[in-house]
Design a protein around this motif. Structure first.
Motif, PDB file in Angstrom:
ATOM      1  N   ALA A 122       0.902  -1.866   0.039  1.00 18.82           N
ATOM      2  CA  ALA A 122       0.044  -0.179  -0.222  1.00 18.82           C
ATOM      3  C   ALA A 122       0.810   1.096  -0.101  1.00 18.82           C
ATOM      4  O   ALA A 122       0.200   2.913  -0.714  1.00 18.82           O
ATOM      5  N   ILE A 123       2.208   0.752   0.160  1.00 13.84           N
ATOM      6  CA  ILE A 123       2.848   2.585   0.377  1.00 13.84           C
ATOM      7  C   ILE A 123       4.137   2.210  -0.530  1.00 13.84           C
ATOM      8  O   ILE A 123       4.804   1.027  -0.565  1.00 13.84           O
ATOM      9  N   PRO A 124       3.892   2.003  -1.114  1.00 16.52           N
ATOM     10  CA  PRO A 124       4.945   2.779  -2.747  1.00 16.52           C
ATOM     11  C   PRO A 124       6.531   2.873  -2.639  1.00 16.52           C
ATOM     12  O   PRO A 124       6.942   4.129  -1.455  1.00 16.52           O
ATOM     13  N   LEU A 125       7.552   1.983  -2.680  1.00 20.71           N
ATOM     14  CA  LEU A 125       8.817   1.709  -2.349  1.00 20.71           C
ATOM     15  C   LEU A 125       9.428   3.224  -2.792  1.00 20.71           C
ATOM     16  O   LEU A 125       8.851   3.168  -4.576  1.00 20.71           O
ATOM     17  N   PRO A 126      10.003   3.989  -2.947  1.00 22.81           N
ATOM     18  CA  PRO A 126      10.408   5.538  -3.164  1.00 22.81           C
ATOM     19  C   PRO A 126      11.728   5.063  -4.232  1.00 22.81           C
ATOM     20  O   PRO A 126      11.724   3.804  -4.157  1.00 22.81           O
ATOM     21  N   GLY A 127      12.267   5.763  -5.202  1.00 22.63           N
ATOM     22  CA  GLY A 127      13.054   5.436  -6.380  1.00 22.63           C
ATOM     23  C   GLY A 127      12.726   6.103  -7.227  1.00 22.63           C
ATOM     24  O   GLY A 127      11.964   6.676  -8.239  1.00 22.63           O
ATOM     25  N   LEU A 128      14.068   6.087  -8.347  1.00 20.85           N
ATOM     26  CA  LEU A 128      14.079   7.053  -9.037  1.00 20.85           C
ATOM     27  C   LEU A 128      14.044   6.121 -10.448  1.00 20.85           C
ATOM     28  O   LEU A 128      14.637   4.686 -10.254  1.00 20.85           O
ATOM     29  N   PHE A 139      -7.254  -4.519  11.300  1.00 19.43           N
ATOM     30  CA  PHE A 139      -7.746  -5.903  11.099  1.00 19.43           C
ATOM     31  C   PHE A 139      -6.918  -6.723  11.600  1.00 19.43           C
ATOM     32  O   PHE A 139      -5.404  -7.136  11.786  1.00 19.43           O
ATOM     33  N   ALA A 140      -7.272  -8.023  12.655  1.00 22.55           N
ATOM     34  CA  ALA A 140      -6.398  -8.627  13.736  1.00 22.55           C
ATOM     35  C   ALA A 140      -5.831  -9.253  12.050  1.00 22.55           C
ATOM     36  O   ALA A 140      -4.778  -9.672  12.820  1.00 22.55           O
ATOM     37  N   ALA A 141      -5.730  -9.577  11.580  1.00 22.61           N
ATOM     38  CA  ALA A 141      -5.073 -10.575  10.861  1.00 22.61           C
ATOM     39  C   ALA A 141      -4.133 -10.475  10.004  1.00 22.61           C
ATOM     40  O   ALA A 141      -2.710 -10.708   9.843  1.00 22.61           O
ATOM     41  N   THR A 142      -4.336  -8.754   9.838  1.00 21.97           N
ATOM     42  CA  THR A 142      -2.490  -8.651   9.549  1.00 21.97           C
ATOM     43  C   THR A 142      -2.520  -7.115  10.425  1.00 21.97           C
ATOM     44  O   THR A 142      -0.975  -6.675   9.767  1.00 21.97           O
ATOM     45  N   GLU A 143      -2.346  -7.139  10.717  1.00 23.07           N
ATOM     46  CA  GLU A 143      -2.115  -6.100  12.305  1.00 23.07           C
ATOM     47  C   GLU A 143      -2.444  -5.021  11.677  1.00 23.07           C
ATOM     48  O   GLU A 143      -1.683  -3.884  11.413  1.00 23.07           O
ATOM     49  N   SER A 144      -3.243  -4.526  10.471  1.00 27.97           N
ATOM     50  CA  SER A 144      -3.143  -3.325   9.441  1.00 27.97           C
ATOM     51  C   SER A 144      -3.837  -1.997  10.396  1.00 27.97           C
ATOM     52  O   SER A 144      -5.458  -2.962  10.699  1.00 27.97           O
ATOM     53  N   VAL A 145      -3.679  -1.170  10.836  1.00 25.48           N
ATOM     54  CA  VAL A 145      -4.450   0.076  10.916  1.00 25.48           C
ATOM     55  C   VAL A 145      -4.890   0.964   9.737  1.00 25.48           C
ATOM     56  O   VAL A 145      -3.781   1.295   9.326  1.00 25.48           O
ATOM     57  N   PHE A 146      -6.492   1.740   9.906  1.00 21.64           N
ATOM     58  CA  PHE A 146      -7.016   2.281   8.857  1.00 21.64           C
ATOM     59  C   PHE A 146      -7.216   3.769  10.037  1.00 21.64           C
ATOM     60  O   PHE A 146      -8.117   3.435  10.555  1.00 21.64           O
ATOM     61  N   ILE A 147      -7.363   4.702   9.712  1.00 22.95           N
ATOM     62  CA  ILE A 147      -7.763   5.931  10.597  1.00 22.95           C
ATOM     63  C   ILE A 147      -8.685   6.535   9.192  1.00 22.95           C
ATOM     64  O   ILE A 147      -8.664   7.072   7.826  1.00 22.95           O
ATOM     65  N   ASP A 148      -9.518   6.445   9.836  1.00 24.75           N
ATOM     66  CA  ASP A 148     -11.007   7.362   8.580  1.00 24.75           C
ATOM     67  C   ASP A 148     -11.353   6.904   7.146  1.00 24.75           C
ATOM     68  O   ASP A 148     -10.697   7.427   6.436  1.00 24.75           O
ATOM     69  N   ASP A 149     -10.899   4.903   7.429  1.00 18.84           N
ATOM     70  CA  ASP A 149     -10.865   4.725   6.194  1.00 18.84           C
ATOM     71  C   ASP A 149      -9.233   4.584   5.629  1.00 18.84           C
ATOM     72  O   ASP A 149      -8.873   4.156   4.243  1.00 18.84           O
ATOM     73  N   ASP A 150      -8.630   5.509   5.691  1.00 16.15           N
ATOM     74  CA  ASP A 150      -7.304   5.485   4.538  1.00 16.15           C
ATOM     75  C   ASP A 150      -5.969   5.178   5.478  1.00 16.15           C
ATOM     76  O   ASP A 150      -5.442   4.649   6.348  1.00 16.15           O
ATOM     77  N   TYR A 151      -5.627   3.909   4.961  1.00 12.65           N
ATOM     78  CA  TYR A 151      -4.699   2.862   5.520  1.00 12.65           C
ATOM     79  C   TYR A 151      -3.757   4.840   5.991  1.00 12.65           C
ATOM     80  O   TYR A 151      -2.840   4.545   5.366  1.00 12.65           O
ATOM     81  N   LEU A 152      -3.032   2.836   7.468  1.00 18.85           N
ATOM     82  CA  LEU A 152      -1.703   3.849   7.707  1.00 18.85           C
ATOM     83  C   LEU A 152      -0.665   2.807   8.043  1.00 18.85           C
ATOM     84  O   LEU A 152       0.935   3.254   7.612  1.00 18.85           O
ATOM     85  N   ILE A 153      -0.853   1.551   8.061  1.00 21.06           N
ATOM     86  CA  ILE A 153       0.089   0.771   8.507  1.00 21.06           C
ATOM     87  C   ILE A 153      -0.146  -0.802   8.722  1.00 21.06           C
ATOM     88  O   ILE A 153      -1.254  -0.774   9.266  1.00 21.06           O
ATOM     89  N   LYS A 154       0.864  -1.801   8.950  1.00 18.09           N
ATOM     90  CA  LYS A 154       0.120  -3.544   9.584  1.00 18.09           C
ATOM     91  C   LYS A 154       1.186  -3.581  10.177  1.00 18.09           C
ATOM     92  O   LYS A 154       2.286  -2.888  10.747  1.00 18.09           O
ATOM     93  N   GLY A 155       1.370  -4.986  10.870  1.00 14.92           N
ATOM     94  CA  GLY A 155       2.250  -5.710  10.883  1.00 14.92           C
ATOM     95  C   GLY A 155       2.726  -4.964  12.604  1.00 14.92           C
ATOM     96  O   GLY A 155       1.804  -5.086  13.389  1.00 14.92           O
ATOM     97  N   ALA A 168       0.061  -3.386  15.360  1.00 18.03           N
ATOM     98  CA  ALA A 168      -0.293  -4.110  16.933  1.00 18.03           C
ATOM     99  C   ALA A 168       0.192  -3.113  17.846  1.00 18.03           C
ATOM    100  O   ALA A 168      -0.465  -2.604  18.119  1.00 18.03           O
ATOM    101  N   ILE A 169       0.978  -2.199  17.514  1.00 17.92           N
ATOM    102  CA  ILE A 169       1.249  -1.272  18.863  1.00 17.92           C
ATOM    103  C   ILE A 169       0.739  -0.145  19.066  1.00 17.92           C
ATOM    104  O   ILE A 169       0.221  -0.095  19.761  1.00 17.92           O
ATOM    105  N   LEU A 170       0.501  -0.147  17.688  1.00 14.58           N
ATOM    106  CA  LEU A 170      -0.434   1.599  17.758  1.00 14.58           C
ATOM    107  C   LEU A 170      -1.808   0.820  18.073  1.00 14.58           C
ATOM    108  O   LEU A 170      -2.797   1.656  18.581  1.00 14.58           O
ATOM    109  N   TRP A 171      -2.325   0.129  18.125  1.00 14.23           N
ATOM    110  CA  TRP A 171      -3.735  -0.362  18.477  1.00 14.23           C
ATOM    111  C   TRP A 171      -3.747  -1.026  19.564  1.00 14.23           C
ATOM    112  O   TRP A 171      -4.868  -0.179  20.015  1.00 14.23           O
ATOM    113  N   VAL A 172      -2.610  -1.456  20.076  1.00 15.27           N
ATOM    114  CA  VAL A 172      -2.752  -0.881  21.445  1.00 15.27           C
ATOM    115  C   VAL A 172      -2.913  -0.219  22.839  1.00 15.27           C
ATOM    116  O   VAL A 172      -3.366   0.703  23.579  1.00 15.27           O
TER     117      VAL A 172
END
Lengths: 158, 445
Positions: free
Chosen positions: B258-264, B347-363, B367-371
Motif C-alpha cells: 500500500a506504501i509504494p517504495l520510493p526510487g528514481l 484488522f487483526a489478521a494482518t495487524e493493519s490499521v486504518f484511520i478514517d478508512d485511509d491505510y496507515l500501517i500494518k504488522g 499492532a503497537i498502535l492498536w494497543v
C-alpha cells in the motif's frame, strides 16, 4: 586470410593491442598506434612505442608469435589475428600518415562514451623516434565480438 | 610490490576496458578484452568468467596471466602479473560482480549476452606502470574521507535512535552530496526490509517494504555485501523485482504494497551497503543517481565504514531504550477532547490499521498502535514504555531481535506524515507519550 571487410575494419578507429610470450609462457602486451596492410593484407604492420614495449619486443624477437586484437568501441566488434613470423622493423616515417589519421578516428569512437579528449590524446601520444614497426603474416583470425560466436575462427587456423 | 592496487582502482571499473594476455602450452599468445576486474584487496582481484574461451582454457592450462589496465582519469597504463587461484560461482563476491556486470552489459548493448558464470580469483604478483604521457586527474566531486569524519562527528552528538537515523540520512545528503537515498531496517522474522527514512523523492516511502533477496537492496541484505552498479539496467530495477515477489507471499504476512517504495525511475548508478553488527544484519543504506558511474570505490569504502559506525550506534541506542533509567512519569490521564471523532479500524489478521478508512500501517507497528490507542480509549492512558510493550501479550514481538525502537520510529513517522492528530513523542530513555487531538472510535474487524 583477411577478407576485404575485416581488412577495412582493422584500419578504422579501432583500439589496437599486440601480445607475445616469453619462453616460460609469460605474456606481455602493448597498445598499437595504427595498423597498415602490406601486400593486400598478406602481411600486417602494427606501430608500437619502443619505450612501452621492451618485453613485448624481446618476446617477438625470440618467438615470432603474436596475438593482435582490434576492437571498435561503438559496436563491440572485435577481431583477433595471430601470426608466428613476426619481425621488428625500424619505423618508416612514410607510415606517419597512418598513425596521424588513426587518432582522430579513434577519438570519434570514444568521445561519445565520455572520454576526455586530452586524456585520449595523452594515451596515444608518441615521438617518432620512439616508434617501431612489428610486421607479421596473419595465419589465424577469430571473431571475439561478445556472443555465441565469440572465439570462432574466421579462416583456416595454422 | 611498489604500487598498491588500492591506489589505481579507477582502472578496474572497466571505463576503458582492460586487456588480458595468456599463452597456450605451445607458446602461442592470446589476447582478449575484459568486461570487469573486481578489487578484493591489495593482493587479489577477481575477473568475470562469462564464456569458456581461449583465455580460460589457457588459464586452466597454467598460463601466466598479464593484464593491461588504463586509467580513464589520467591515461596511465599498468601491467599486472596475476596467478589464478580459484573460481567462485556463488556468494557475496559473485553477486557483487554479477550485479556490476548487468550494468556493464546494459551499457554496452550486451544484456542477455554477458552472464556471469563465475568469479575467477587471482593473486596479484606485480604491478608496473607503463611509461607514457599522462594527464593530471580531475579533482574528485567529494573528499570522502573528510565527509566521513564530519558525519561520524555529527552522529556522536545524538542521544536517541530517532535523532541518529535522521542525522544519518542528513549527513549522506549534506556531507556526501548524495541526492537520492533510503535507509531501510531489517525485519528478521519476516525476511523483509522496511524504509525508515529517505531523501530526494516526491514521497518519503516510509513503511514501504522490500523482500530480502529482491533487487539491489535485497541482494545486498541477503549476501551481506555492498552491491554497486554503474549503469542503468532492468535486471536490478528493484520496483519490478518487488512486484514479482508479491505473488509468492502468504496472505497473512503479505508484503507492504500500500506504501509504494520510493526510487528514481531512471536510476543509472545504484549502491546498497549492509548495516551489520556482530554478524547480524540491522538494515541497508541505499543511494542512487541518474548519472552513470556516480559512485566509485572511494564512495563504497566511505559508506561501508559509515554503515559500520551507524550499526554500532543503532545497537547502542536500542539497548539503552530497553533499560529505562528515569523514574516513571506520573500517569497523567489525558483530558477529554471534543470534535469530530477519528475512526480507527484494525484488522487483526494482518495487524493493519486504518484511520478514517485511509491505510496507515500494518504488522508489528500496526499492532503497537492498536494497543496504544485501545489503552488510550479505555483509560485515557498517554504514557508508555518500551519495556511495557515488550511484555504486552497483545503485541507479538518476534523475539529478542525485534528492533522495537526502530518500529516505534517508523510508527511515529507514519503518524506525522498522515498528520491525523495522533502523535508519539519520546519523553525519555525507553519512554514515550501518546497525544490524540480527536475523540476516537475504535472498530475491530
Amino acid at each position: 586470410m583477411l577478407d576485404s571487410d575485416n581488412a577495412a575494419f582493422i584500419q578504422t578507429g579501432v583500439s589496437i593491442s599486440l601480445a607475445a610470450c616469453s619462453g616460460d609462457r609469460m605474456p606481455s602486451m602493448s597498445r598499437g598506434l595504427g595498423c597498415k596492410l602490406i601486400d593486400g593484407g598478406r602481411q600486417i604492420a602494427i606501430f608500437v612505442k619502443r619505450s612501452q614495449s621492451a618485453e613485448l619486443l624481446e618476446n617477438i624477437r625470440n618467438s615470432g608469435r603474436v596475438a593482435n586484437v582490434f576492437n571498435l568501441p561503438s559496436s563491440n566488434r572485435t577481431l583477433q589475428l595471430k601470426g608466428d613470423d613476426a619481425q621488428i622493423r625500424p619505423f618508416d616515417p612514410a607510415d606517419l600518415p597512418v598513425i596521424e589519421s588513426h587518432l582522430p578516428q579513434f577519438l570519434e569512437e570514444v568521445i561519445p562514451f565520455g572520454m576526455p579528449e586530452n586524456m585520449v590524446r595523452a594515451l596515444l601520444a608518441y615521438t617518432v623516434d620512439d616508434l617501431v614497426t612489428v610486421v607479421y603474416s596473419p595465419n589465424a583470425a577469430f571473431t571475439q565480438t561478445p556472443g555465441p560466436k565469440a572465439g570462432d575462427p574466421l579462416g583456416t587456423a595454422a | 610490490m611498489s604500487l598498491r592496487l588500492e591506489t589505481i582502482r579507477e582502472c578496474l571499473e572497466g571505463i576503458i576496458p582492460g586487456h588480458i594476455a595468456t599463452c597456450d602450452r605451445a607458446g602461442m599468445p592470446n589476447l582478449a578484452y575484459l568486461s570487469q576486474v573486481e578489487f578484493i584487496d591489495n593482493e587479489h582481484v577477481a575477473l568475470s568468467y562469462q564464456f569458456f574461451n581461449r583465455t580460460r582454457q589457457n588459464v586452466l592450462a597454467d598460463s601466466p596471466v598479464r593484464l593491461l589496465l588504463t586509467s580513464h582519469l589520467t591515461a596511465a597504463q599498468y601491467r599486472l602479473t596475476l596467478h589464478y587461484l580459484r573460481t567462485e560461482a556463488a556468494g557475496p563476491l559473485f553477486e557483487r560482480m554479477r550485479a556490476k556486470l548487468a550494468g556493464i552489459a546494459s551499457h554496452t548493448g550486451m544484456s542477455g549476452i554477458f552472464q556471469l558464470l563465475g568469479a575467477d580469483i587471482y593473486r596479484v604478483l606485480s604491478i608496473e606502470q607503463v611509461p607514457g604521457e599522462t594527464v593530471p586527474p580531475p579533482p574528485p566531486p567529494v573528499n570522502c574521507l573528510n565527509a566521513l569524519r564530519r558525519t561520524v562527528d555529527r552522529l556522536a552528538t545524538c542521544s536517541t535512535l530517532e535523532c541518529l537515523l535522521e542525522k544519518a540520512v542528513d549527513c549522506l545528503e549534506k556531507e556526501f552530496g548524495i541526492a537520492h537515498l533510503m535507509l531501510l531496517m531489517h525485519d528478521e522474522a519476516r525476511g523483509r526490509l522496511y524504509t525508515l527514512a529517505s531523501r530526494g523523492y516526491p514521497e518519503s516511502g516510509i513503511g514501504s517494504e522490500i523482500p530480502v533477496g529482491a533487487g539491489v537492496i535485497g541482494i545486498c541484505a541477503r549476501e551481506r555485501t555492498p552491491i554497486r552498479i554503474g549503469f542503468a539496467n532492468s535486471e536490478y530495477a528493484y520496483g519490478r523485482t518487488v512486484r514479482d515477489g508479491i505473488a509468492a507471499d502468504g496472505q497473512g504476512d503479505a508484503l507492504e504494497t500500500a506504501i509504494p517504495l520510493p526510487g528514481l525511475p531512471d536510476a543509472a548508478s545504484q549502491m546498497a551497503v549492509p548495516i551489520s553488527v556482530a554478524g547480524r544484519l540491522l538494515g541497508v543504506l541505499y543511494v542512487e543517481s541518474a548519472t552513470d558511474l556516480h559512485f566509485g570505490y572511494d564512495e563504497e569504502d566511505a559508506l561501508v565504514t559509515f554503515a559500520a559506525q551507524l550499526g554500532l550506534a543503532i545497537v547502542h541506542h536500542q539497548q539503552a531504550d530497553d533499560l529505562p533509567d528515569e523514574p516513571a512519569a506520573s500517569e497523567e490521564a489525558a483530558p477529554a477532547v471534543a470534535g469530530r471523532p477519528l475512526t480507527i479500524r484494525h484488522f487483526a489478521a494482518t495487524e493493519s490499521v486504518f484511520i478514517d478508512d485511509d491505510y496507515l500501517i500494518k504488522g508489528v507497528a500496526g499492532a503497537i498502535l492498536w494497543v496504544l490507542l485501545s489503552d488510550f480509549a479505555e483509560r485515557r492512558r498517554t504514557s508508555f514504555t518500551n519495556k511495557g510493550l515488550r511484555v504486552d501479550p497483545r503485541i507479538r514481538l518476534p523475539g529478542v531481535s525485534d528492533n522495537l525502537e526502530a518500529r516505534l520510529v517508523l510508527l511515529q513517522r507514519r503518524l506525522d506524515e498522515r498528520d491525523a492528530g495522533i502523535r508519539l513523542t519520546k519523553t525519555g530513555r525507553g519512554r514515550f507519550s501518546l497525544a490524540v487531538d480527536h475523540p476516537l472510535q475504535l472498530l475491530e474487524s
